[in-house]
Write an enzyme that holds these catalytic residues in place. Structure first.
Site, PDB file in Angstrom:
ATOM      1  N   LYS A 126      45.347   2.046  18.245  1.00 17.31           N
ATOM      2  CA  LYS A 126      45.769   2.071  19.647  1.00 17.31           C
ATOM      3  C   LYS A 126      47.196   2.566  19.858  1.00 17.31           C
ATOM      4  CE  LYS A 126      42.185   0.166  21.896  1.00 17.31           C
ATOM      5  NZ  LYS A 126      41.539   0.778  23.071  1.00 17.31           N
TER       6      LYS A 126
ATOM      7  N   GLY B 260      26.296  -4.578  23.136  1.00 15.44           N
ATOM      8  CA  GLY B 260      27.123  -3.844  24.101  1.00 15.44           C
ATOM      9  C   GLY B 260      26.930  -2.354  23.993  1.00 15.44           C
TER      10      GLY B 260
ATOM     11  N   SER C 238      39.142   0.929  12.296  1.00 14.80           N
ATOM     12  CA  SER C 238      40.037   1.114  13.439  1.00 14.80           C
ATOM     13  C   SER C 238      41.095   0.041  13.641  1.00 14.80           C
ATOM     14  CB  SER C 238      39.213   1.317  14.702  1.00 14.80           C
ATOM     15  OG  SER C 238      38.360   0.222  14.906  1.00 14.80           O
TER      16      SER C 238
ATOM     17  N   ASP D 281      26.466   0.099  26.067  1.00 21.57           N
ATOM     18  CA  ASP D 281      26.568   0.810  27.348  1.00 21.57           C
ATOM     19  C   ASP D 281      26.662   2.322  27.181  1.00 21.57           C
ATOM     20  OD1 ASP D 281      29.108  -0.497  26.366  1.00 21.57           O
ATOM     21  OD2 ASP D 281      29.978   1.032  27.665  1.00 21.57           O
TER      22      ASP D 281
ATOM     23  N   GLU E 295      28.228   1.279  18.342  1.00 24.02           N
ATOM     24  CA  GLU E 295      28.457   0.168  19.265  1.00 24.02           C
ATOM     25  C   GLU E 295      27.825  -1.104  18.719  1.00 24.02           C
ATOM     26  OE1 GLU E 295      26.708   2.056  22.933  1.00 24.02           O
ATOM     27  OE2 GLU E 295      28.649   1.473  23.800  1.00 24.02           O
TER      28      GLU E 295
ATOM     29  N   SER F 131      43.912  -7.776  26.555  1.00 27.52           N
ATOM     30  CA  SER F 131      44.121  -8.978  25.742  1.00 27.52           C
ATOM     31  C   SER F 131      44.133  -8.601  24.273  1.00 27.52           C
ATOM     32  CB  SER F 131      42.999  -9.984  25.992  1.00 27.52           C
ATOM     33  OG  SER F 131      41.776  -9.415  25.602  1.00 27.52           O
TER      34      SER F 131
END
Lengths: 316, 316
Positions: free
Chosen positions: A51, A206, A302, A208, A202, A76
């Site tokens: 990130k 989840g 990651s 999506d 995924e 968060s």
């Protein structure tokens, strides 16, 4: 839509600021899968996750006036610390909205990087409205965790480095939350490894993005129950989705149990720490979701932010 | 007594066979200690510990006749896997005596490298007699875990690389069991960093080397109760002790709780896995056993072989 030039421009920004994290290789893993597997260890990145790349690429481009006003985001997780650190490095202030029930360790992490934490109640308050209100009132730049072209391009440098430090790939496995990492990575992968298959991973609960690709439009799901807390997103981003449609071959899913198996393998065999979302792409490789016989495979590891007590609970 | 030339000769042997493991650095750790801390990550070495260096340096020097006869050793730990792998790499057979109550994971590790495991009852059988009997009967070369000059010189390449890949040190912290790692490391450290203080670290319960240095002769203690299972030796080696007397400044001890704290720090902050003995030297640094303000410090992280379940138990 972002291009490989955007990734290269991000790489220039990150030079000497982000860590060029190691690419790991394990004979045992190659024997197990039948392929040649290269692991990009972003758990060793600053703040413990990829990130930082996107956040710094975005925040380092603020104008002087924007730097004086500062930035704001809501997170968060790892994006919170990434924004706090990137802001400190460019001399800007950062306000981070975090849910009241965030783990203290994450609050302290953000504060340790000089970020100002604003707590909110995730059950009664609208986070999007809250963050926009602060952005408008204080003139702060909102740094979105994925739906921002600078953020997407910044994350893409992880796979750019992975290929530069190994060899052209036939497959690359990338974890998918809102789609920031996979969109930048897919662009980099296709530029450096023509014909590569980009596979998003995924958590089962989840999926999506998998549903959205099948439907040909962005599908929204309820907040998924999974240990992969970095992937509890409910829909692909507005900017990330078209990139995913164009460059991603398929999405596969993994169960929480398969994620735990991958975390255990990383711990016992590779001697490294992965958080659940950080092990998600690797879990798909280990579980044999795709036949990799003879393949040259890149995998993003990651992130590695999990406290030892929580890890112990998952292994127990 | 071994010299730096022996370490250099070992380094030549290990070139392209052992991993040149990374030297890790953490801003947070420097802030915490007031020094500049370089960590040599031997948990990423082949077989997960520095032991491969010494075993391979010894075994690669076997004559053709010795290779045909094979090697033998007794070990329930990292030396067992190191000997099995090194023997396989030179085409020799390896017999490894392991206690009946060795963890299955370690037995499988040795067998996975092609070693032949011979079980014995550690409560009723004399391991030394047993291993010597096999060596004599089958003409096998006994590869001692530490009291062997090739083994000692091989282990010293870890600190040689550490200094080559960082800078000359004022202090180096090395865990001490039988003394193989610290004797080779001390020779390398003094050659590359004149005036360096070499500090050995033992578990509190097993300070046989500390006692021996104070007494000026080799002291034998009962088998110590400590989580640091790689350091449950009862006396320094015959060959390692004079090297330790000559080159080691002092021995400090750490408690099991301090070792667990270091393992947790490595996990949560460095994202790496250390076994208890592997975290022992690091524990002394973290616990502030020596004032390191302004110091340039090397630390061996000597191994990472611990299963996730056992780690979970220690963190619980």
């Amino acid at each position: 839509m972002i291009t490989y030039d955007d990734v290269l421009s991000a790489a220039e920004r990150l030079q000497g600021v982000a860590h060029r994290t190691p690419v790991l290789h394990s004979r045992g893993l190659d024997e197990l899968t039948g392929g040649t597997i290269y692991l990009k260890a972003e758990n060793f990145q600053r703040v413990g996750a990829f990130k930082f790349r996107g956040a710094y690429n975005r925040i380092s481009r603020l104008s002087d006036a924007e730097k004086r006003a500062g930035v704001v985001t809501v997170s968060s997780g790892n994006h919170a610390q990434a924004v706090a650190l990137a802001a400190r490095l460019v001399g800007a202030s950062a306000k981070i909205l975090m849910p009241l029930d965030s783990p203290e360790i994450k609050i302290h992490g953000v504060e340790g990087f000089g970020g100002e934490v604003v707590r909110f109640d995730r059950y009664t308050q609208d986070r999007e409205a809250l963050v926009r209100e602060i952005a408008e009132r204080e003139g702060r730049v909102l740094v979105h965790p994925y739906d921002d072209e600078y953020v997407m391009a910044g994350q893409g440098t992880a796979v750019q480095e992975l290929i530069e430090d190994s060899e052209p790939l036939t497959h690359v496995f990338v974890c998918v939350g809102g789609g920031g990492l996979i969109s930048g990575s897919a662009v980099a992968a296709h530029a450096l490894s023509p014909g590569v298959k980009v596979i998003g991973v995924e958590p089962e609960a989840g999926n999506d993005v998998q549903q959205s690709l099948l439907a040909g439009e962005r599908i929204t799901i309820p907040v998924p129950h999974t240990i992969a807390d970095g992937q509890q997103t409910t829909a692909p981003g507005k900017l990330t989705f078209p990139v995913i449609q164009k460059y991603v071959s398929e999405i596969v899913t993994v169960s929480d149990a398969e994620i735990v198996t991958a975390m255990r393998f990383a711990f016992e065999r590779l001697k490294i720490v992965l958080e659940p979302s950080g092990a998600c792409a690797f879990a798909a490789v280990l579980a044999g979701k795709v036949d990799l016989t003879g393949a040259i495979v890149g995998v993003t590891l990651s992130g590695g932010n999990i406290d030892a007590g929580k890890f112990a609970g998952l292994m127990g």
